[in-house]
Design a protein around this motif. Structure first.
Motif, PDB file in Angstrom:
ATOM      1  N   VAL A  40      40.666 -66.597   4.479  1.00  0.00           N
ATOM      2  CA  VAL A  40      39.954 -66.214   5.707  1.00  0.00           C
ATOM      3  C   VAL A  40      38.437 -66.262   5.524  1.00  0.00           C
ATOM      4  O   VAL A  40      37.736 -66.931   6.294  1.00  0.00           O
ATOM      5  N   SER A  44      36.112 -69.218   7.111  1.00  0.00           N
ATOM      6  CA  SER A  44      35.443 -68.718   8.317  1.00  0.00           C
ATOM      7  C   SER A  44      33.949 -68.509   8.136  1.00  0.00           C
ATOM      8  O   SER A  44      33.259 -68.197   9.110  1.00  0.00           O
ATOM      9  N   VAL A  48      31.725 -68.013  11.337  1.00  0.00           N
ATOM     10  CA  VAL A  48      31.212 -66.655  11.528  1.00  0.00           C
ATOM     11  C   VAL A  48      29.691 -66.647  11.502  1.00  0.00           C
ATOM     12  O   VAL A  48      29.034 -65.975  12.301  1.00  0.00           O
ATOM     13  N   LEU A 271      40.830 -66.488  12.079  1.00  0.00           N
ATOM     14  CA  LEU A 271      39.454 -66.939  12.276  1.00  0.00           C
ATOM     15  C   LEU A 271      39.104 -66.943  13.764  1.00  0.00           C
ATOM     16  O   LEU A 271      38.021 -66.469  14.161  1.00  0.00           O
ATOM     17  N   THR A 331      31.842 -73.419   3.254  1.00  0.00           N
ATOM     18  CA  THR A 331      32.938 -74.043   3.995  1.00  0.00           C
ATOM     19  C   THR A 331      32.956 -75.546   3.765  1.00  0.00           C
ATOM     20  O   THR A 331      34.016 -76.156   3.588  1.00  0.00           O
TER      21      THR A 331
END
Length: 644
Positions: A40, A44, A48, A271, A331
């Motif tokens: 997560v 994310s 985020v 997410l 990411t």
């Protein structure tokens, strides 16, 4: 001499282990993959972090024209963004369910639209991932400089140091990077949820009045203009930065633990829930408190000051926001190397991107990110506003292709409930295509025009690479190996070792040469995959070659060290006056472009073996013939992997 070289090699390995950690075996891969807990935050962090500046980007477009009334239009712009986010989430959950090997938009467009569109999708994703890292590091550096203005002259240095740090941590493997980067992401998510909850409680109880700006500040915000469709579209395109990162999960499905698809889908839905909650809640609070961006004060910081006051919670929020902007780059370090590995397997980028490093990460892909981002940071001096125009366009283009690809899939395959899936993907295709045009047009004059050149250039490069690999593959095929194979008639008994990557024309030429000089020939193959070694053993036996094949399994994916260890043992058994000859094939390329598409393992083996007194090395050149073009259907899938 050899002892000294061995000591140097041991010292280098020790330093490498300190920096990257101990080398992991190939069968340790499952333990390095992500579960839901750490998947997560890793998947994310980009999405985020976008929330931290998406609201501000929208208001920066509206406020100079509408002034304080800009906040009244914020909800109208955010609603279609959230709707598009839900459509994309549904689509990518279907992509995860139907494409377990990852690749996202690239795989979807390749299977359902065509090869050309898949290369466009891949090019767009590569650009987006690289820009994600560059923008995130520049934004994190800007946050640091705003807190410590005395370091302004060292902006580029700090950005490059951040880049080096995050690259090194990712080279240490997914497991370690997920724990290091996951905790701060959870901190940001929690502090934002606390901020939103506290803000709503204070609003309901009447203890949270709107933010008041002095008369000297209000003119800075403007307010003389009127609302227009183009203004709303510009604000929408800026707010769409909140959508970046949603595609990362589908690109990195193989990075999740088994059952990888189920874990990936759960991470995706978690997410989505987090982003919608944080974005929607923040927009409602900003609208209620009538907050607009000010020079030196971000929207999030003003919101935090209004809700928490000048206390510890406010400073935790600021620190977490700065840190999440830095970690957003991570990411891309999980998504892009996996995508490059898939592209390499399909022959669109150099094969080297398929190889895993000592810590089982796609280290070549990670290093590609490092060099590409370092170049951008140096050219644009780590200034965020110079990089933003290139941001989000690539990912929107990939969104459009993935939506259209899934729509084409449902039309072709059908299946249970295909009609509603088709409607959702059709709506998504229209929305993302519209978004792509809006984002491109509104940012065209700011530098986005360069992407209209860069994407076709990348597509052309991929096409050239694919053409080269197909050409090489056709040339290496041997239809009747034994009719061209010449058994040894030599009376010499000195050992000759032929390094073998498979059964193809280059190996045939090397074996024939070895048979000319000695009757004592051994073929040596270093295998990093047990299935591959079994296939080679079977084919070797079926072919009927009289030269024994020795296969050494390399669980740590090393090629050079197992070769040297094998030769060192053979060298120790030599009688006085005896020699070992190592025969290697070498592709003779006509251009530097073609040369970088093949492993340079031969060069490194020569450098390592030159320290051995009783070992001679022979390079047997294999020159491509432009006249030789057998039918493509004869290509052997194992002949063009450039193993040796």
């Amino acid at each position: 001499m050899y002892q000294r070289g061995h000591t140097d090699m041991h010292s280098k390995r020790k330093i490498k282990n300190i920096l990257l950690g101990n080398t992991l075996k190939s069968n340790d891969l499952e333990g390095e993959k992500m579960g839901i807990l750490w998947g997560v935050p890793i998947m994310s962090s980009d999405a985020v972090s976008s929330v931290a500046y998406a609201i501000e980007e929208m208001l920066l477009v509206l406020a100079p024209v509408l002034g304080l009334s800009a906040v009244h239009y914020l909800g109208y712009i955010t609603l279609p963004i959230i709707l598009l986010f839900l459509v994309l989430a549904f689509s990518y959950s279907q992509i995860i369910a139907n494409y377990p090997n990852g690749g996202g938009a690239y795989i979807v467009s390749s299977e359902n639209i065509g090869r050309g569109s898949s290369m466009v999708a891949a090019s767009a994703l590569i650009i987006d991932y690289v820009m994600t890292v560059a923008v995130s590091l520049s934004a994190a550096t800007a946050a640091l400089i705003s807190a410590f203005p005395e370091f302004a002259d060292y902006r580029l240095l700090f950005a490059l140091l951040f880049l080096c740090t995050i690259t090194l941590l990712n080279l240490r493997g997914m497991k370690e990077s997920s724990k290091l980067f996951g905790a701060p992401t959870y901190v940001f998510i929690i502090i934002m949820l606390v901020l939103i909850t506290t803000g709503f409680v204070r609003l309901i109880t009447g203890n949270l009045p709107p933010v008041h700006y002095s008369e000297t500040i209000q003119p800075v915000a403007g307010g003389a203009g009127t609302i227009s469709l183009f203004l709303l579209l510009r604000a929408f395109s800026s707010g769409c930065s909140a959508l970046t990162g949603v595609e990362a999960v589908s690109n990195a499905v193989p990075s999740f633990r088994e059952p990888s698809q189920r874990n990936a889908k759960r991470v995706l839905f978690i997410l989505v829930g987090i982003i919608i909650t944080i974005l929607g809640g923040s927009v409602l609070l900003v609208t209620s408190l009538k907050i607009i961006p000010l020079e030196g004060k971000t929207v999030i910081s003003q919101l935090g000051m209004a809700v928490f006051g000048p206390g510890p919670m406010f400073y935790i929020l600021q620190f977490a926001t700065s840190l999440i902007l830095l970690l957003a780059a991570n990411t891309a370090y999980n998504g892009l190397p996996t995508l490059l590995a898939i592209l390499a397997e399909d022959g669109f980028v150099p094969r080297q991107f398929m190889h895993r490093g000592t810590r089982l990460s796609f280290s070549n892909g990670i290093m590609f990110i490092f060099f590409a981002v370092a170049f951008l940071l140096i050219v644009f001096k780590a200034e965020t506003h110079y990089l933003i125009p290139f941001y989000a366009i690539g990912v929107f283009l990939s969104f459009t292709l993935s939506q259209y690809g899934m729509l084409a899939r449902w039309i072709r395959v059908k299946g249970n409930g295909y009609w509603y899936k088709m409607c959702i993907n059709g709506l998504g295709a229209i929305m993302t295509a519209t978004g792509t045009v809006i984002v491109f047009m509104t940012k065209f004059s700011q530098g986005a025009w360069a992407l209209a050149i860069l994407i076709p250039v990348l597509v052309y490069i991929m096409h050239r690479i694919e053409t080269h690999y197909q050409f090489v593959g056709r040339q290496l095929v041997v239809n009747d190996f034994m009719s061209h194979y010449h058994k040894s008639t030599s009376h010499d008994t000195n050992l000759c070792i032929v390094l073998t990557g498979g059964i193809n024309r280059s190996v045939l030429k090397a074996l024939n040469y070895a048979n000319l000089i000695t009757a004592n020939v051994v073929a040596l193959h270093i295998a990093t995959d047990e299935k591959q070694s079994q296939q080679l053993h079977k084919k070797w036996k079926e072919t009927g070659i009289d030269i024994p094949l020795e296969v050494i399994m390399s669980p740590y994916r090393e090629l050079i060290e197992p070769v040297e260890e094998y030769i060192s043992k053979k060298e120790a058994d030599l009688l006085p006056g005896e020699m070992i000859t190592v025969v290697m094939s070498r592709f003779m390329e006509e251009s530097w472009f073609a040369n970088i598409l093949h492993n340079q393992t031969t060069y490194f083996i020569i450098q390592r073996l030159r320290k051995h007194r009783n070992v001679s090395m022979v390079l047997v050149p294999y020159i491509y013939s432009t006249a030789f073009k057998p039918a493509p259907k004869q290509i052997d899938e194992n002949t063009d992997k450039d193993r040796a």
